[in-house]
Design an enzyme around this catalytic site. Structure first.
Site, PDB file in Angstrom:
ATOM      1  N   ALA A 246       0.809  -1.230   0.000  1.00 46.82           N
ATOM      2  CA  ALA A 246       0.000   0.000   0.000  1.00 46.82           C
ATOM      3  C   ALA A 246       0.837   1.272   0.000  1.00 46.82           C
ATOM      4  CB  ALA A 246      -0.937  -0.003   1.207  1.00 46.82           C
ATOM      5  N   ALA A 247       2.147   1.168  -0.156  1.00 47.35           N
ATOM      6  CA  ALA A 247       3.006   2.345  -0.021  1.00 47.35           C
ATOM      7  C   ALA A 247       2.613   3.463  -0.986  1.00 47.35           C
ATOM      8  CB  ALA A 247       4.464   1.947  -0.238  1.00 47.35           C
ATOM      9  N   GLY A 248       2.369   3.110  -2.248  1.00 45.94           N
ATOM     10  CA  GLY A 248       1.997   4.124  -3.226  1.00 45.94           C
ATOM     11  C   GLY A 248       0.663   4.778  -2.905  1.00 45.94           C
ATOM     12  N   ASP A 249      -0.272   3.995  -2.386  1.00 49.81           N
ATOM     13  CA  ASP A 249      -1.586   4.538  -2.028  1.00 49.81           C
ATOM     14  C   ASP A 249      -1.484   5.456  -0.818  1.00 49.81           C
ATOM     15  OD1 ASP A 249      -2.728   3.053  -4.082  1.00 49.81           O
ATOM     16  OD2 ASP A 249      -3.005   1.306  -2.789  1.00 49.81           O
TER      17      ASP A 249
END
Length: 302
Positions: A246-249
């Site tokens: 989920a890093a990009g989100d």
């Protein structure tokens, strides 16, 4: 305030020693189920980091996964979801190695039913917000329509072009901030312009299509920001990753929150880098997303 238009999935996470090779059978170390979807992850990030109600236009199926996702949205003061009775809830199958790397395959399910008409029907609620966050896990026509609605009234649009497939350059003139990672930028550049040469080269071509600014997410290296006047690299902090799903989100949600708080773009990227770095030290998509108190405490401890 911030609106999100995008996907809702149930993430089925398979922890493995290494990415499974073609023709290989590998035992899974662990199977876990987490609420996910790029749209949902970004909505939850905005909710936790802003402590404000969030309007999230999404579609889930009338099934057990959909009911589970709705329960989570209601707990976090997230409204706007629709139930598509004729579809199953979207699912993502995520292979995560013991080193924290991931590969993701999605089946859209109800996300494919989030139509242009649904966007237009919700326009009054959407346009009560000042910033729009969109991704590429729902029909592209729907994403384009949402971007057009916001730009026609001079509001800010952030487009996370993931997955980097089926994107038409026409959308760029309705986007303020395009936020791909490095691989997504390469893919989009090859699809739209025939090749990828550099971040700067891709931005110039996208600017000619109407894009205002490009923010390239670069993982442990931080992020690069480029607009018509400046190029900045914004470093991030060093952490030991557990799960980068989920890093990009988290980055996108945090970016929107910071801009909504009137931070300048470099301060906003720095805040987004920090929140994303915290998230990769935890397992699962939405369970990894920090709240504002956790972010503040992390800053004090470093």
């Amino acid at each position: 305030m911030i609106a999100i238009v995008g996907s809702s999935n149930m993430d089925i996470v398979l922890t493995v020693e290494h990415f499974t090779k073609p023709g290989e059978t590998q035992k899974v170390l662990k199977v876990e189920y987490f609420p996910g979807g790029k749209g949902a992850n970004q909505a939850v990030a905005v909710a936790r980091l802003s402590n404000n109600p969030v309007y999230f236009l999404t579609a889930v199926g009338n099934d057990s996964y959909g009911k589970k996702l709705i329960e989570g949205y209601e707990r976090q003061n997230i409204t706007g979801y629709r139930v598509a009775d004729e579809a199953l809830t979207g699912m993502a199958f995520i292979e995560v190695t013991v080193n924290g790397e991931n590969r993701i395959m999605i089946t859209p399910g109800a996300n494919a039913h989030l139509s242009k008409d649904m966007i237009l029907e919700a326009s009054n609620e959407l346009l009560k917000q000042d910033i729009l966050l969109v991704q590429n896990e729902i029909p592209f026509e729907s994403t384009l329509t949402a971007c057009q609605l916001f730009k026609e009234v001079g509001k800010t649009v952030i487009f996370d072009p993931a997955p980097a497939q089926g994107i038409d350059a026409h959308i760029l003139k309705y986007v303020d901030y395009l936020t791909p990672n490095e691989e997504e930028l390469k893919t989009i550049s090859e699809q739209l312009f025939g090749s990828f040469i550099s971040i700067e080269n891709s931005y110039q071509k996208m600017k000619d299509c109407g894009l205002k600014a490009l923010i390239v997410k670069q993982g442990e290296k931080g992020a690069t920001y480029i607009d018509s006047q400046t190029v900045y690299h914004v470093p991030t902090i060093k952490v030991t990753p557990t799960d980068t799903t989920a890093a990009g989100d988290v980055f996108n949600g945090a970016l929107a929150v910071a801009l909504n708080e009137n931070k300048n773009i470099l301060e906003a990227i720095k805040f987004a880098n920090l929140c994303a770095a915290i998230s990769v030290t935890r397992k699962g998509a939405q369970p990894s997303i920090p709240n504002r108190i956790e972010v503040n405490n992390f800053v004090k401890s470093t």
